[in-house]
Design a protein around this motif. Structure first.
Motif: not given
Length: 900
Positions: A571-577, A761-772
């Motif tokens: 869950l840490q990688y995509n902590p959606n509420s 703050n290194t890059n990864g999916g959390k820092y992606d503007f292409q969210t749904s």
């Protein structure tokens, strides 16, 4: 079988579909539920379906019978087992056989066979001695040429030309003439043909076959081996038609040489195939010829299968064609990942459209339920008095009827365009293959066709008929029985409308073998290590786990669905509420069933204090919503948080161990610098905080500590918010600082890791503007959880709102210039979000690609300047003369570009 090594990787780095991975292997990307190898004639195992290798290799070579060993076993009057015969013929040393000939054997097998063994079979033993002497040299001499760069198998360097040609021919001819047993005589003839072939005396090889092999009129193993060598010599002479026909006969009659004979045949054109078909006088030959055509044909194999059916519906090779076709279908219906329809689409026209679009699957539309007049009346009143709910809500999902659950088009297995080589006709192929299989099972005596028919019914979701077929199959074949047993389990589980507590008990009682982990089998110390970097082959148990994850997802039990395929720490990688809340609800659920405890809850892995883990996620989300009071209430419950649960390679222990955070390092809760309230000097995430960030004047806010944990940070923000409600300079600065923090912790900020459960703050999916824009981008289940971004996007208007308050309250022109630049930066974030939701739809193959792409970019630039440059324009028109603006010209390339 292959052995598998699961390579260690940092899973958080992989946010793209698995097909993009360099290690992708198509034979690992589907569930092989219909076991290809249940065909009875194991000589066809190499011709089962595979994309990883030219021939199917996932079987033990000992499963394929060797007619040569069978012939030797018969020659020795079955005194030895198959394994003993194979050892004597292929592995026993020439010294052991010479010792036997001298009457003093030392090999235990030869001692056991007794002293009369050589006298009784001396011709055969003498031949084996000669054959073992020749064997190291029986390779064709390699000649450098245009193709000499091709890879060659490493070897001893010996070849047939190393032997004296005349002496070898004379010796073999003498031995041939002396032999009394016709089979042994023919074996010497085989050696003569082979030796001439490998010394490139092709014409002599052809003559040797006619002189020494053919006249004996034996068509057993030695003849097949000699025919294989004859065909090779004919190929060397350019007699391609004759060579193809003889290789074809080897393919037809041999069990162990089918693969090599197939490779040796040259059937690259229609004329070659027609030549073989014309020479096929028997139905068996014709059937075999059609098999070769169907095997090489990448188009629909059913027309060829129809011809084979007309010849012999009981043909074993017809089953091979069928199982290859079923395997092809499986790759579309049973992939290891089911991706949503819009996974390859980065946006919809707009947010409203995106939320309203029904997420249809790629499956055939379910049949419409035919309702009687009375049923329509009942449904009318039921809808009239029931409260309307969002169809996508968990509450609505939980209230679905059995019929609604069964009719859901997203219930796996479903058809998906899993790989690029499938076209739209694949779904139709299932119908065609089912019709063919249903027809064949009525004609053939082999239960295989009933099993295949039941399996195709399973793929079409006709579980009732599939089960009925399976129940009526009468067979004693152990491989068939195992397949039937597995298919009954599959039908039972996939046909269950809803997975409730009662059914979970049934799973544990009757099918626990598919869900409980088996103890690791210790490797034999003599076993050779082999490496396979693709991980474990997908199994039936894995498929059933996916089915249940999908069922829980469709039922609205997202927490259970998630934990079927993921660990709590993921869950840490995509902590959606909303997902986190569902997982927490399951964690706190009292009276869990045995299945929930042993199968699902086991994935609640070590995250330190679980309550604190959840509290940090909730607190972070509240911070991103600028709800500081709510965030504080969560952080107050998170003081036992031991750090974001990451792992690292321990070089001392040679294993992966939990990450130990260094003193003073940020761990997800503590050690946050007051620079988080500052502004960036330049945009460099890799530079140190002191290089990238600059403090504002905090002197009037002594409660801002140099280093804080998140609870202290919220305390500071709450006080700043109170001060910001005033009308003075301090109020302006307080609002500016709050705006800074919200921007600095957004996707664009230097401290973007603080409220998304990341350690840097290194890059990864959390820092992606292409969210749904959809609340949940998943259509089937959460198995590919780390393959996409599943986190609520930043609301840049929150930061802009606080900056606006600061701008309105401030009377300092320099401060206003700084605030406007920060507002412009946040507005830039809004543009990036817009751009990500509206990608170019110009196809790269479009002849006007360049012109259309330029036009699209021009349109984007126009929208950017009209809607997302408000604060840059104000800064340019009203504050260009400030020192702040002049400094920005030197540090911000884009601002410099805009100003000029």
């Amino acid at each position: 079988m292959k052995k598998y090594l699961l390579s260690l990787a940092v899973v958080s780095l992989f946010y793209t579909e698995s097909d993009a991975c360099a290690w992708s292997d198509p034979d690992y990307e589907y569930f092989n539920l219909f076991t290809q190898s249940i065909i009875k004639d194991k000589s066809y195992l190499p011709f089962l379906h595979s994309y990883s290798t030219r021939f199917y290799t996932d079987f033990r070579s000992s499963l394929i019978p060797d007619e040569n060993i069978d012939a030797w076993k018969r020659y020795f009057n079955n005194q030895m087992s198959y394994a003993q015969t194979e050892y004597l013929v292929n592995k026993m040393s020439i010294n052991d056989l010479n010792a036997l000939k001298k009457g003093s054997p030392t090999n235990q097998l030869l001692i056991t066979l007794g002293p009369g063994f050589y006298q009784k079979y001396h011709e055969g033993i003498d031949y084996l001695i000669e054959a073992k002497y020749l064997e190291p040299y029986m390779k064709i001499n390699y000649i450098e040429g245009a193709d000499s760069f091709y890879y060659r198998e490493p070897g001893t360097g010996k070849n047939a030309t190393n032997l004296d040609y005349n002496k070898t021919i004379a010796a073999l001819t003498s031995l041939y003439n002396a032999a009394k047993n016709p089979e042994i005589k023919q074996r010497y003839g085989y050696q003569l043909v082979r030796f001439n072939h490998y010394t490139r005396n092709y014409d002599a090889a052809v003559k040797a076959f006619k002189a020494y092999v053919e006249p004996l009129r034996l068509k057993g193993a030695p003849y097949i081996m000699a025919l294989d060598q004859l065909a090779g010599a004919q190929r060397g002479l350019g007699m391609n038609s004759e060579a193809n026909w003889n290789f074809f006969q080897v393919f037809r009659d041999s069990k162990s040489r089918k693969e090599s004979a197939f490779v040796s045949m040259k059937l690259s054109d229609t004329a070659s195939f027609n030549n073989i078909l014309k020479r096929s006088n028997t139905n068996e030959d014709k059937n075999m010829a059609y098999f070769l055509l169907g095997y090489e044909d990448f188009n629909n194999p059913i027309p060829v299968m129809e011809k084979m059916f007309e010849i012999n519906p009981d043909s074993e090779i017809l089953k091979v064609m069928a199982v290859r076709s079923i395997n092809e279908l499986e790759r579309s219906y049973l992939p290891i990942y089911y991706y949503s329809n819009d996974d390859t689409i980065t946006s919809q026209k707009n947010t409203a459209d995106n939320n309203d679009v029904k997420n249809n699957s790629n499956t055939t539309e379910p049949k419409k339920e035919e309702l009687s007049f009375w049923q329509k009346i009942i449904r009318f009143f039921k809808n009239l008095f029931s409260s309307k709910k969002d169809k996508g809500s968990d509450e609505s999902k939980a209230d679905q009827s059995d019929d609604e659950l069964l009719d859901n088009p997203d219930r796996i297995p479903v058809f998906t365009k899993n790989n690029y080589w499938y076209d739209d006709k694949t779904k139709d192929f299932l119908d065609d293959l089912e019709k063919f299989t249903s027809k064949t099972k009525e004609k053939s005596k082999d239960e295989y066709w009933q099993i295949a028919d039941a399996y195709l019914k399973f793929l079409k979701k006709d579980y009732k008929e599939s089960t009925e077929i399976l129940e009526n199959i009468k067979t004693t074949n152990p491989e068939y029985l195992e397949e039937i047993k597995r298919m009954k389990v599959l039908n039972d589980i996939v046909s269950q409308p809803k997975i409730d507590a009662e059914y979970e008990d049934h799973l544990m009682k009757d099918y626990s073998e598919y869900f409980t982990e088996k103890p690791e089998v210790k490797k034999d110390s003599t076993e050779t290590d082999e490496y396979d970097y693709y991980g474990e082959v997908p199994s039936t148990a894995d498929f059933l786990k996916d089915v249940l994850a999908n069922r829980y997802f469709l039922q609205g039990e997202d927490g259970k669905s998630f934990l079927m395929n993921n660990k709590l720490s993921d869950l840490q990688y995509n902590p959606n509420s909303s997902l986190v809340k569902s997982v927490e609800d399951f964690y706190r659920k009292p009276n869990k069933t045995q299945f929930e405890q042993q199968i699902i809850a086991k994935n609640i892995n070590d995250v330190g204090n679980i309550d604190a883990f959840f509290a940090v996620i909730y607190g972070d989300r509240a911070m991103r919503q600028a709800d500081f009071e709510k965030a504080r209430s969560y952080y107050a419950k998170a003081q036992n948080f031991s750090g974001i649960p990451r792992s690292e390679w321990n070089y001392d222990d040679k294993k992966v161990t939990p990450l130990k955070y260094a003193a003073g390092a940020y761990n997800g809760l503590s050690n946050i610098s007051d620079l988080v309230f500052g502004h960036n000097v330049w945009e460099s995430y890799q530079s140190s905080p002191e290089e990238s960030m600059k403090k504002e004047d905090y002197s009037v806010f002594p409660f801002i500590k140099p280093t804080m944990n998140k609870l202290e940070l919220t305390d500071a923000l709450i006080q700043l918010k109170k001060i910001g409600a005033g009308k003075n300079h301090d109020a302006a600065t307080a609002n500016q600082l709050i705006g800074n923090l919200l921007y600095n912790t957004s996707i664009l900020g230097y401290y973007r890791q603080l409220f998304v459960m990341d350690i840097d703050n290194t890059n990864g999916g959390k820092y992606d503007f292409q969210t749904s824009d959809r609340k949940n981008p998943y259509q089937y289940y959460y198995k590919n959880f780390l393959d996409r971004t599943y986190i609520e996007p930043d609301n840049f208007d929150l930061a802009i709102g606080y900056y606006k308050k600061a701008l309105d309250l401030s009377s300092d022109k320099e401060q206003k210039a700084r605030i406007l630049f920060q507002m412009a930066s946040a507005e830039q974030g809004k543009y990036y979000q817009y751009e990500a939701k509206n990608p170019s739809k110009v196809d790269y193959s479009d002849p006007q690609y360049s012109e259309k792409s330029d036009a699209y970019q021009k349109q984007l630039d126009q929208i950017k300047n009209q809607k997302y440059r408000t604060y840059f324009a104000m800064l340019k028109s009203q504050y260009a003369d400030t020192e702040t603006a002049k400094d920005l010209l030197g540090s911000c390339t884009y601002f410099n570009y805009f100003m000029n």
